[in-house]
Design a protein around this motif. Structure first.
Motif, PDB file in Angstrom:
ATOM      1  N   SER A   1      -3.856 -42.858  28.626  1.00 36.03           N
ATOM      2  CA  SER A   1      -4.947 -43.038  29.572  1.00 36.03           C
ATOM      3  C   SER A   1      -4.680 -42.233  30.835  1.00 36.03           C
ATOM      4  CB  SER A   1      -5.097 -44.525  29.914  1.00 36.03           C
ATOM      5  OG  SER A   1      -3.883 -45.013  30.470  1.00 36.03           O
ATOM      6  N   LYS A   2      -5.656 -42.170  31.662  1.00 38.34           N
ATOM      7  CA  LYS A   2      -5.552 -41.434  32.927  1.00 38.34           C
ATOM      8  C   LYS A   2      -4.422 -42.023  33.772  1.00 38.34           C
ATOM      9  CE  LYS A   2      -8.218 -40.296  37.115  1.00 38.34           C
ATOM     10  NZ  LYS A   2      -9.513 -40.442  37.802  1.00 38.34           N
ATOM     11  N   GLY A   3      -3.648 -41.133  34.406  1.00 36.66           N
ATOM     12  CA  GLY A   3      -2.560 -41.565  35.266  1.00 36.66           C
ATOM     13  C   GLY A   3      -1.250 -41.788  34.549  1.00 36.66           C
ATOM     14  N   SER A   4      -1.178 -41.478  33.269  1.00 28.32           N
ATOM     15  CA  SER A   4       0.066 -41.663  32.534  1.00 28.32           C
ATOM     16  C   SER A   4       0.998 -40.495  32.806  1.00 28.32           C
ATOM     17  CB  SER A   4      -0.212 -41.771  31.033  1.00 28.32           C
ATOM     18  OG  SER A   4      -1.048 -42.878  30.763  1.00 28.32           O
ATOM     19  N   ARG A   5       2.288 -40.814  32.944  1.00 26.46           N
ATOM     20  CA  ARG A   5       3.310 -39.790  33.138  1.00 26.46           C
ATOM     21  C   ARG A   5       3.878 -39.379  31.779  1.00 26.46           C
ATOM     22  NH1 ARG A   5       5.546 -39.798  38.455  1.00 26.46           N
ATOM     23  NH2 ARG A   5       3.823 -40.247  39.884  1.00 26.46           N
ATOM     24  N   LEU A   6       4.161 -38.093  31.654  1.00 26.90           N
ATOM     25  CA  LEU A   6       4.662 -37.550  30.390  1.00 26.90           C
ATOM     26  C   LEU A   6       6.166 -37.370  30.476  1.00 26.90           C
ATOM     27  CD1 LEU A   6       1.630 -36.971  30.154  1.00 26.90           C
ATOM     28  CD2 LEU A   6       2.196 -34.797  29.024  1.00 26.90           C
TER      29      LEU A   6
ATOM     30  N   SER B   1      12.484 -33.202  40.835  1.00 31.61           N
ATOM     31  CA  SER B   1      12.060 -32.869  39.473  1.00 31.61           C
ATOM     32  C   SER B   1      10.564 -33.092  39.396  1.00 31.61           C
ATOM     33  CB  SER B   1      12.801 -33.725  38.438  1.00 31.61           C
ATOM     34  OG  SER B   1      12.531 -35.088  38.666  1.00 31.61           O
ATOM     35  N   GLY B   2       9.976 -32.680  38.318  1.00 31.44           N
ATOM     36  CA  GLY B   2       8.536 -32.786  38.187  1.00 31.44           C
ATOM     37  C   GLY B   2       8.148 -33.511  36.914  1.00 31.44           C
ATOM     38  N   GLU B   3       7.019 -34.141  36.965  1.00 33.82           N
ATOM     39  CA  GLU B   3       6.473 -34.804  35.792  1.00 33.82           C
ATOM     40  C   GLU B   3       5.001 -34.450  35.677  1.00 33.82           C
ATOM     41  OE1 GLU B   3       9.113 -38.823  35.154  1.00 33.82           O
ATOM     42  OE2 GLU B   3       7.206 -38.976  36.194  1.00 33.82           O
ATOM     43  N   LEU B   4       4.550 -34.358  34.425  1.00 33.71           N
ATOM     44  CA  LEU B   4       3.135 -34.135  34.169  1.00 33.71           C
ATOM     45  C   LEU B   4       2.431 -35.478  34.167  1.00 33.71           C
ATOM     46  CD1 LEU B   4       3.139 -31.421  31.368  1.00 33.71           C
ATOM     47  CD2 LEU B   4       2.738 -31.115  33.806  1.00 33.71           C
ATOM     48  N   GLU B   5       1.276 -35.507  34.801  1.00 33.65           N
ATOM     49  CA  GLU B   5       0.486 -36.730  34.858  1.00 33.65           C
ATOM     50  C   GLU B   5      -0.923 -36.402  34.387  1.00 33.65           C
ATOM     51  OE1 GLU B   5      -1.268 -38.923  38.547  1.00 33.65           O
ATOM     52  OE2 GLU B   5       0.781 -39.683  38.213  1.00 33.65           O
ATOM     53  N   THR B   6      -1.470 -37.317  33.550  1.00 29.39           N
ATOM     54  CA  THR B   6      -2.808 -37.084  33.003  1.00 29.39           C
ATOM     55  C   THR B   6      -3.849 -37.309  34.076  1.00 29.39           C
ATOM     56  OG1 THR B   6      -2.913 -39.368  32.238  1.00 29.39           O
ATOM     57  CG2 THR B   6      -2.092 -37.741  30.680  1.00 29.39           C
ATOM     58  N   LEU B   7      -4.825 -36.408  34.132  1.00 29.68           N
ATOM     59  CA  LEU B   7      -5.939 -36.529  35.078  1.00 29.68           C
ATOM     60  C   LEU B   7      -7.118 -37.248  34.465  1.00 29.68           C
ATOM     61  CD1 LEU B   7      -5.832 -32.957  36.660  1.00 29.68           C
ATOM     62  CD2 LEU B   7      -5.048 -35.102  37.678  1.00 29.68           C
ATOM     63  N   VAL B   8      -7.167 -37.295  33.134  1.00 35.08           N
ATOM     64  CA  VAL B   8      -8.250 -37.974  32.428  1.00 35.08           C
ATOM     65  C   VAL B   8      -7.636 -38.684  31.230  1.00 35.08           C
ATOM     66  CG1 VAL B   8     -10.022 -36.319  33.122  1.00 35.08           C
ATOM     67  CG2 VAL B   8      -8.747 -35.945  31.004  1.00 35.08           C
ATOM     68  N   ASP B   9      -8.431 -39.558  30.611  1.00 32.84           N
ATOM     69  CA  ASP B   9      -8.021 -40.112  29.325  1.00 32.84           C
ATOM     70  C   ASP B   9      -7.986 -38.975  28.304  1.00 32.84           C
ATOM     71  OD1 ASP B   9      -7.952 -42.551  30.502  1.00 32.84           O
ATOM     72  OD2 ASP B   9      -9.895 -43.217  29.719  1.00 32.84           O
ATOM     73  N   LEU B  10      -6.960 -38.981  27.451  1.00 33.63           N
ATOM     74  CA  LEU B  10      -6.796 -37.865  26.510  1.00 33.63           C
ATOM     75  C   LEU B  10      -7.577 -38.049  25.219  1.00 33.63           C
ATOM     76  CD1 LEU B  10      -2.992 -37.029  26.831  1.00 33.63           C
ATOM     77  CD2 LEU B  10      -4.951 -36.117  28.093  1.00 33.63           C
ATOM     78  N   LYS B  11      -8.285 -39.134  25.094  1.00 33.05           N
ATOM     79  CA  LYS B  11      -9.035 -39.368  23.867  1.00 33.05           C
ATOM     80  C   LYS B  11     -10.047 -38.247  23.660  1.00 33.05           C
ATOM     81  CE  LYS B  11     -11.831 -42.805  21.445  1.00 33.05           C
ATOM     82  NZ  LYS B  11     -12.427 -44.157  21.495  1.00 33.05           N
ATOM     83  N   GLY B  12      -9.993 -37.650  22.504  1.00 32.38           N
ATOM     84  CA  GLY B  12     -10.903 -36.575  22.145  1.00 32.38           C
ATOM     85  C   GLY B  12     -10.345 -35.190  22.394  1.00 32.38           C
TER      86      GLY B  12
END
Length: 1734
Positions: A1031-1036, A1090-1101
């Motif tokens: 979902s949006k706001g998740s860290r990778l 260090s850096g982390e990728l964070e989702t800007l939107v839900d990745l569904k689709g």
């Protein structure tokens, strides 16, 4: 291993251990930490350092024992302590305790290896003890964090202690599996490893990759199909390969795509899991599969029909076009055709043309429909269908053929076997198809009399047989018959004589076949070359036959047919194949040629057809053609030849002969040496050809003489290649000679064979040692006062002989005025060294040189001469040498630190030539050459210095000198440089060359410049694989870390991150928004980012594979940045389960049983085919692909399967047939998608699938029914629903049910009954009368039509109607029930059971009629409550405790009532009895057996004693001690007479009536009841003593009986002997003696054996039914055998009567009173009477 060895070498170098020993530097205490795999910490031995000072042991272990820190060896020579510490320790850790108690702070002097900043060493005082702490977390995978060396000094001590800290790599990083390419595996492939290879990396290197394991996780048993094999890559421990293997072959039809999860585990284990998709490649090999087909179709003749059939490609992944053809009998092809529908995907049209069944005389046509692949006509699936044609009756009997012609041998009894079917066919059916046949003559007249036709009557298509009855008429020589016989066979319809058929039979008579085929000669010889090919004419071998109209057929016999062929007519013989002959295998071939005629006339009446034959022999003699290559054979061993052997020396001796053979008879073999391919080697290197070419030659000889040049021997002879030079070991050690043998006469094929022959050269001592050039002229010097062992130099001599003779030994002797024993020489190496310590003096007396003679010898010096080589010759070579004496340089340069700075600060961007510092020093030597100091940087201590610094040799000026592309870099883990300088005098080694040197150090501290960009990890070390479910706001994870090598905690090293770009690699048509942003993550301070990728939107689709660009930048001036493209995979998430389109759960599918076939589309009862199974799934990729299978019920899985039929569709098929006519299944169809995350989802629908017949009538499950009607008018209102018939066609039907109608077809002639045709409810049409008939029987039929008169038995219900009486009621089985009670009885004792029956079988309830209760006055208080009666079972139980004051009896009635209040009454009497009335019967039986026969026992005693016996209780008997006796049962009873209990005295009187008691016992025995005794009064006592007395009595009786038997036996023996003596005195003389008088003719005495002839004695003749004559002693006067020999059965001419009974008129049984059957004595009146009747 490579990393470990490198570390050991570096440690060894720094601490002063020779490099050669570095590999042997093993850990003493801490080896378990570096073992692979990591071992558990062992129990380490205690160490005692008491009394050791700083100079002896500067560092001590820390007090507490840790598994992640270990102190190992201490190297005292280098004052170095080796410590091992695990990486990734988060807290500060003490690695060593200083052996120092002072209060002044110790000092970390310098870092010899590694970065101070990265290590963070610190000295801390804790409880007055100093510890060395490491404050920075170590990461072995970070460059520069593997090894540290630092020096520590303490105040007051001169020794500087050194700590070497080795960071131990632990398994702290998870492995990473990289899926580079898609995995496609063909089905049906071989088991083992596939081509699907994946890369697995682990930053921990060998400790992980050497112990990596893999597991497969699957919901579909993929772990049983696949396995994973990991393999290490040579010399690459950071990576390994993971190869997918097969345990089972794949099947495309079972699973198109295998999706499973593979997890890699390292040694901890850390793990990494990926989803692997294995695409099964459909291999085109399966035949088509029928899906729309029928088994049988039936319709009327002369009608055209079309049917649609369809098959699909079983290789559904290929889904090729399917074409069709059919196979039918040749005569049926005109009626059937099949045409493929365009495209090959929609099936075909099967067409049936109108068929005239009467014309074809057939009703059933079998056609094979074949579906085949368009690209491979051989890949077929045939299926047989049957077409049944209904007949129309419109034909008369006609002959099968109008004319028949046959040729038969003359005058031969036989059946005429016509070439065609001989008969008639009436195409009608039934009686109209019966007809008669007869023969009529056409010519010659009366010819029909010679033949007979059978049978005389035919039916439909009937085959008849004609046989000859008067074959003598059929004479070829008779002019009337010579030209043939013509008959007419006339068939006349038996029902209509006008319908006839006539067939004409022509019979030709033929002569015998009496001539043999004859060859021109019995044998013939031919000759030709063995190489002739196919078609070559060999010879003509033919035979002639004189028979007219006969022909001869020629054939080859035996295996000659394999290589020859013959013209059957002409006898021409040809070669059938190429390479048919081989002279060497067989040079002469014998061929048998057979000739037989073909006329085939029978040779006799019952003989087989004649085949006259003859044979001839063809002899083929082959000409040998030279076409076989020669064969070369080398000896097993290799010859050895001494060097320098003379010319002509024979190399191949005795068993080392070189031989060659050639089977060709014309072979001419010659040997030769092929020098172009020969070669020689010396110590593995090839020798120049000029040194060996021509050193050998080979001679050819023929051991069998010149007449056989096909067998040859080659002799190798040594030759000179130069004058006096043959073979020289010093030029080559091994000679590889190519030997070739050539057949000079080869006509065809290869003419040679060649092999390599190895010859070993043996060395000889033929060369003297030679001094190496200039070894004697070299300048040798020695310093004065040199110590013993000082090496002066060495001399060297060589010997070019081989290893046996080239060992040179040295000796040395002084010459001129040189003193003895000043020097010595090593006899093996030639090294010269000082012998006497400090004995060489250059001053007193003055001496410049020493003079010696050196001797080099190759003489063997072994202690045992036997160990020396065989050649005893040796050589000595002398040489003179001179050794110069030089003066010594004994002063050492010193450093002037007061004249320069030892610590210098320098910017890291210093340029080439920038000055660092000028070093100052001085030397106090006397001579100029010795006190001139030169300066050098000691690059050996730190080779890195060579890249950055140089020093002026003469001035000591240190300056920046970049010798490589590398420049000073404070950020490259080298913020400081310690320059180690050597100060050397006599630098140029003038004089004696001795140099003295001292050392000093200069510390260069680099100042930072922002010149490094952040270092992003490479593409192969960082990637993301995330779920579409984020979902949006998740860290990778993992995080991004780009270290900046600039100075820490400054803007130069503070890093920020950005997402530069995002590119979708997967082919998808979607609008791509910004999916990710980079977030800076701070740890301990703001500079460590260090850096982390964070989702800007839900990745569904947004599933797919992306390239994401990451930008890393610092905050220094100028800004430095770097970027890298990484792979980011958004894995499809399986959000949705499949949704069924068809079928829906709970539905019912009714299939036609007749159309059910295995592997074909199922047909519904409506005639249509079942629609395809279909489901949808919204997910993407494999998660949206649906497969179907049968789940749940095991029976359904056994019988059904779902075949894939396109995307997300399947066909439900049977995979196994069943035998039931109606079969229901609960079928669960599971639709499973291909998703793997979180798991495959599935949906199940459950339906009922039933196979029902579509034809047939309803049937009754039970064909018998019973109903009852009340007689008279009451029955007219009754009705009974008869059992309903089951129509199998209606099983689980809904809107397509067949109606069932019922009707009475028999048994209702008087019209009593009426039946509802729909409900099958039976009513009365008029009243019944039980007096007329109690039972009526009728038959009811069930049918789908209303008007039915006949039906199959299964559709008929036989109904039995019982006429009930008008007023039914209960009736008691007895009018009086009695029982007794006593004071011994307890409450709830069962007294008796009343029983009534009901004529209607209605339930009965019982009740006590309290109004009828009559009792004695003593019972008045318990009158109403004394008993309880169970209203259902009728059991009467006692409900009070009888007392001694009670007497008399209870007398009352019990009423039995049915639900209609109809009742009956019986009387009950309960007597009060005492011990004076109680009788005890003792039975030796089981308790259950006695209980089950209680009524029988009571009845027996009632009858026997003539009074009523009531049994009160049945219990196990006990002895006096209360122990239960085995199988002894006590029956307690009392007797009633005249309504009064009978006293025990009366019963006791009956004990004397033994006859009555025996009768009672006999009666009881009929039920296997054993009455042992009965007593009266108190309960009997059975004691163990009584039993013991009984046993003793029985034992005594047994002993007496045994004694009596012995007496009788003795008496019997004595009496037998007396009788035997009497019998011998009375015996008749032997038969045949003179005095016997029994040999005279005509005497018929009892002892005469008149039946000596075989078969005459009826006793032993089984054909005669002889009676049993005698069963009593034959010696008695009334023996039945007296006169028996006069019976007719004993006459020789007697033969049994036709009925098999030899005594028909004799009664079979006599009147003896025994168990046998006897006949009357011959002298009885009965016997005489019977004789007179014979």
């Amino acid at each position: 291993m490579g990393e470990r060895l490198g570390e050991m070498i570096l440690i060894a170098f720094i601490i002063g251990i020779p490099l050669a020993a570095a590999q042997d530097l093993n850990l003493e205490r801490c080896s378990w930490m570096t073992a692979i795999p990591r071992e558990s910490m062992p129990d380490l031995p205690e160490q005692n350092f008491d009394g050791l000072s700083w100079s002896e042991r500067p560092f001590l272990p820390v007090g507490s024992t840790r598994e992640d820190v270990c102190m190992d060896q201490y190297f005292s020579a280098a004052a170095t302590q080796l410590v091992l510490m695990d990486e990734e320790i988060q807290e500060d850790v003490a690695i060593a305790k200083l052996n120092y108690k002072g209060t002044a702070e110790p000092n970390i002097e310098r870092m010899l290896s590694g970065s101070f900043r990265m290590l963070g060493p610190a000295l801390r005082n804790e409880s007055d003890e100093w510890f060395l702490y490491i404050t920075e977390r170590q990461d072995y995978e970070t460059p520069g964090m593997q090894l540290y060396m630092l020096d520590i000094s303490v105040p007051g001590e001169t020794l500087v202690g050194r700590v070497t800290l080795q960071i131990v790599n632990i398994d702290d990083n998870a492995p990473v599996i990289r899926l580079l390419d898609s995995c496609v595996v063909p089905e049906l492939g071989s088991l083992g490893l596939t081509n699907c290879v994946y890369e697995v990396s682990d930053a921990d290197g060998r400790i992980s990759t050497s112990n990596m394991t893999f597991s497969i996780e699957s919901y579909r048993n993929d772990d049983e199909i696949f396995f994973i094999q990991g393999d290490n890559i040579p010399n690459e421990w950071m990576k390994m390969t993971m190869t997918l293997g097969l345990n089972k072959s794949l099947d495309f039809t079972v699973n198109v795509l295998h999706i499973f999860r593979v997890t890699a585990f390292d040694s901890l284990p850390n793990n990494h899991t990926v989803s692997i998709m294995v695409q099964v490649e459909n291999v085109d090999h399966r035949p088509p599969r029928w899906v729309e087909i029928f088994a049988v179709e039936q319709f009327d003749e002369k009608m055209a029909k079309n049917f649609t059939v369809r098959a699909i490609d079983a290789d559904t992944g290929i889904n090729g076009a399917i074409h069709y053809r059919l196979e039918a009998a040749e005569e049926d092809k005109e009626f059937f055709s099949i045409e493929t529908i365009s495209g090959g995907q929609d099936g075909a049209i099967f067409q049936v043309e109108p068929i005239d069944r009467d014309k074809l005389e057939r009703e059933i046509f079998r056609v094979t429909l074949i579906a085949y692949k368009a690209n491979n006509e051989s890949n077929i699936t045939p299926i047989d269908v049957v077409i049944i044609i209904n007949d129309i009756n419109d034909q008369a009997p006609l002959p099968i053929y109008e004319e028949y012609t046959i040729s038969i041998p003359e005058e031969t009894p036989q059946t005429l076997n016509f070439d065609t079917e001989f008969g008639f066919h009436d195409r009608d059916t039934g009686e109209n198809a019966r007809y008669s046949v007869r023969l009529e003559s056409v010519y010659p007249e009366g010819a029909a009399a010679a033949f007979l036709i059978q049978p005389e009557v035919g039916y439909q298509r009937q085959t008849f047989f004609m046989t000859t009855t008067n074959h003598s008429m059929l004479d070829f020589e008779d002019e009337n018959f010579r030209y043939g016989v013509k008959l007419q066979v006339i068939a006349t319809d038996l029902g209509n004589a006008t319908l006839t058929g006539v067939a004409t039979v022509f019979i030709n008579l033929i002569n015998w076949n009496d001539e043999l085929p004859i060859f021109e000669s019995s044998s013939r010889n031919v000759s030709f070359d063995e190489t002739v090919g196919e078609g070559f004419h060999v010879a003509t071998v033919s035979a002639k036959d004189r028979d007219i109209d006969d022909s001869v057929v020629h054939t080859l016999m035996g295996n000659a047919q394999q290589f020859l062929r013959i013209n059957e007519t002409t006898g021409d013989i040809y070669v059938a194949i190429d390479s048919a002959f081989d002279y060497h295998r067989q040079n002469e071939v014998l061929v048998q040629v057979r000739a037989h005629d073909t006329l085939g006339i029978p040779s006799s009446i019952n003989g087989t057809p004649i085949v006259n034959t003859d044979t001839s022999q063809l002899v083929i003699q082959l000409n040998d053609i030279n076409n076989t290559p020669p064969s070369l054979r080398l000896p097993r061993g290799s010859p050895q030849v001494e060097e320098n052997v003379p010319e002509g020396y024979l190399v191949t001796r005795e068993s080392l002969e070189i031989t060659a053979t050639d089977p060709d008879t014309t072979a001419d073999l010659r040997f030769e040496i092929v020098w172009n391919s020969s070669y020689a080697t010396k110590q593995g290197r090839e020798t120049a050809p000029s040194e060996y070419v021509g050193c050998l030659e080979i001679e050819t000889s023929f051991p069998d003489g010149d007449d056989n040049r096909g067998s040859a021997v080659g002799r190798l002879i040594v030759k000179e290649i130069r004058h006096n030079v043959t073979i020289d070991f010093e030029e080559f050690e091994v000679l590889y000679v190519t030997i070739r043998v050539v057949d000079n006469n080869t006509a065809i094929g290869t003419d040679y064979d060649e092999l390599t022959f190895t010859i070993t050269i043996i060395d000889m001592n033929d060369n003297a040692p030679e001094w190496v050039e200039n070894t004697l002229n070299q300048t040798l010097r020695v310093r004065e006062n040199s110590a013993t062992g000082t090496i002066i130099g060495s001399v060297q001599a060589t010997d070019i002989d081989g290893p046996l003779y080239n060992q040179v030994r040295y000796t040395i002797v002084p010459r001129e005025d040189t003193l003895e024993d000043l020097v010595r020489i090593d006899s093996n190496t030639g090294q010269i060294e000082v012998a006497l310590n400090a004995a060489i003096d250059a001053d007193i007396p003055p001496r410049d040189n020493l003079y010696f003679t050196v001797i080099a010898s190759d003489k063997c010096t072994e202690a045992d001469p036997e160990d020396c080589p065989p050649d005893k010759n040796y050589f000595n070579t002398e040489g003179n040498i001179t050794i110069q004496i030089i003066d010594t340089n004994n002063k050492i340069p010193t450093v002037r630190t007061d004249l320069f700075n030892a610590t210098v600060y320098l910017y890291e961007n210093a340029t080439q030539g920038d000055e660092v510092v000028i070093v100052a020093s001085e030397d106090l030597d006397r001579d100029e050459i010795y006190h001139t100091v030169s300066y050098q940087i000691n690059y050996a201590v730190s080779s890195r210095l060579r890249n950055f610094f140089s020093v002026d040799l003469d001035t000591g000026r240190i300056f920046v000198d970049y010798t490589t592309d590398e420049v000073l870099d404070r950020d490259g883990e080298e913020p400081t440089h310690r320059i180690f300088l050597n100060l050397i005098d006599n630098f140029y080694t003038e004089g004696d060359g001795n140099r003295n040197q001292n050392t000093t150090e200069v510390l260069v501290v680099l100042l930072d410049v922002n010149d490094n960009a952040p270092e992003l990890p490479s593409r192969d070390r960082l990637s993301w694989s995330v779920s579409e479910n984020l979902s949006k706001g998740s860290r990778l994870s993992p995080y991004i870390f780009a270290p900046d090598r600039d100075e820490i905690n400054t803007d130069n090293s503070r890093v920020g991150y950005e997402v530069a770009n995002l590119t979708l690699l997967t082919e998808r048509d979607i609008v791509l928004p910004d999916l990710f942003t980079a977030i800076d993550v701070y740890t301990d301070n703001m500079y460590n980012v260090s850096g982390e990728l964070e989702t800007l939107v839900d990745l569904k689709g947004f599933w797919g594979t992306y390239d994401i660009g990451i930008l890393a930048y610092d905050h220094g001036e100028p800004r430095q940045e770097s970027s890298e493209i990484y792979q980011l995979v958004i894995r499809p998430y399986n959000f949705h389960a499949p949704v069924f389109v068809f079928p829906q759960s709970g539905s019912v599918l009714r299939f036609a049983r007749e159309r059910a076939m295995v592997n074909a589309r199922l047909g519904l009862v409506s005639g249509e085919f079942l629609d395809s199974i279909q489901a949808t799934d919204e997910d993407g990729l494999e998660a949206g692909k649906v497969t179907f299978d049968i789940s749940g019920d095991d029976e359904a899985s056994q019988y059904f399967q779902v075949l894939a039929n396109g995307e997300n569709e399947g066909i439900l098929m049977l995979q196994q047939m069943f035998t039931e006519e109606v079969k229901e299944f609960k079928v669960s169809i599971r639709a499973t998608d291909g998703g793997t995350e979180p798991y495959p989802r599935f949906t199940e629908v459950t339906l009922r699938a039933v196979f029902v017949p579509t034809q047939g009538e309803p049937i009754f499950s039970n064909n018998i029914a019973d109903v009852a009607f009340v007689e008279q008018e009451a029955g007219l209102t009754e009705k009974h629903e008869l059992p309903l018939a089951v129509d199998l066609k209606n099983y689980l039907c809904a809107d397509d049910c067949h109606s069932i109608y019922y009707s009475i077809i028999d048994g209702n002639e008087e019209g009593y009954f009426a039946l509802d045709a729909v409900t099958n409810v039976l009513t009365l049409a008029r009243a019944l009368d039980r007096s007329e008939s109690e039972i009526h029987t009728m038959r009811v039929v069930a049918s789908n039509s209303r008007d039915v008169t006949t039906a199959l038995p299964s559709s008929i219900l036989t109904v039995t109607i019982t006429v009930r009486e008008a007023n039914p009621r209960p009736i008691f089985t007895r009018s009086l029930y009695t029982a007794g009670i006593s004071t011994l009885d307890s409450v709830n004792r069962e007294l008796l059971t009343v029983q009534a029956v009901h004529s209607e079988g209605l339930p009965i309830s019982y009740a006590i009629d309290q109004s009828s209760m009559m009792t004695d006055a003593s019972l008045a208080n318990v009158r109403d409550s004394a008993f309880l009666l169970n209203n259902v079972s009728g059991v009467l139980t006692l409900n009070m405790q009888p007392t001694a004051s009670m007497h008399g009896m209870f007398e009352f009635n019990v009423i039995a009532s049915d639900p209609d209040d109809a009742n009956d009454t019986t009387a009950v009497k309960i007597y009060l009895i005492s011990s004076q009335n109680r009788v005890f019967f003792m039975f030796v039986n089981a308790l259950t057996q006695v209980e089950s026969h209680a009524d029988f026992i009571a009845q027996t005693f009632s009858t026997g004693f003539n009074m009523t016996c009531n049994i009160d209780q049945v219990v196990p008997a006990t002895d006096t001690s209360g122990v239960t006796l085995d199988d002894v049962i006590e029956v307690r009873a009392h007797f009633i007479r005249d309504n009064v209990p009978v006293s025990t005295e009366v019963i006791e009187d009956l004990r004397s009536d033994t006859q009555t008691l025996r009768a009672i016992q006999t009666t009881l025995n009929t039920e296997l009841l054993v009455l042992r005794d009965f007593v009266t009064g108190a309960s009997p006592e059975i004691s163990a003593d009584t039993s013991r007395v009984v046993v003793y009595v029985l034992a005594g009786l047994s002993a007496a009986l045994a004694l009596l038997c012995l007496v009788l036996l003795a008496t019997f023996i004595v009496r037998t002997r007396v009788l035997n003596r009497r019998l011998e005195a009375l015996s008749i003389p032997k038969y045949g003696s003179q005095d016997s008088g029994l040999n005279r003719m005509g005497l018929a005495a009892p002892g005469t054996n008149k039946h000596t002839e075989k078969g005459s004695n009826p006793i032993w003749n089984e054909a005669i039914n002889a009676p049993d004559f005698d069963a009593i002693s034959e010696a008695s006067d009334d023996s039945d055998l007296i006169g028996i020999e006069d019976l007719p059965q004993f006459r020789k001419d007697y033969f049994p009567t036709a009925d098999g009974d030899s005594l028909t008129a004799v009664e079979p049984v006599a009147t003896h009173s025994n168990n046998f059957g006897f006949n009357t004595t011959p002298f009885s009146p009965e016997f005489l009477k019977k004789q007179s009747n014979l």
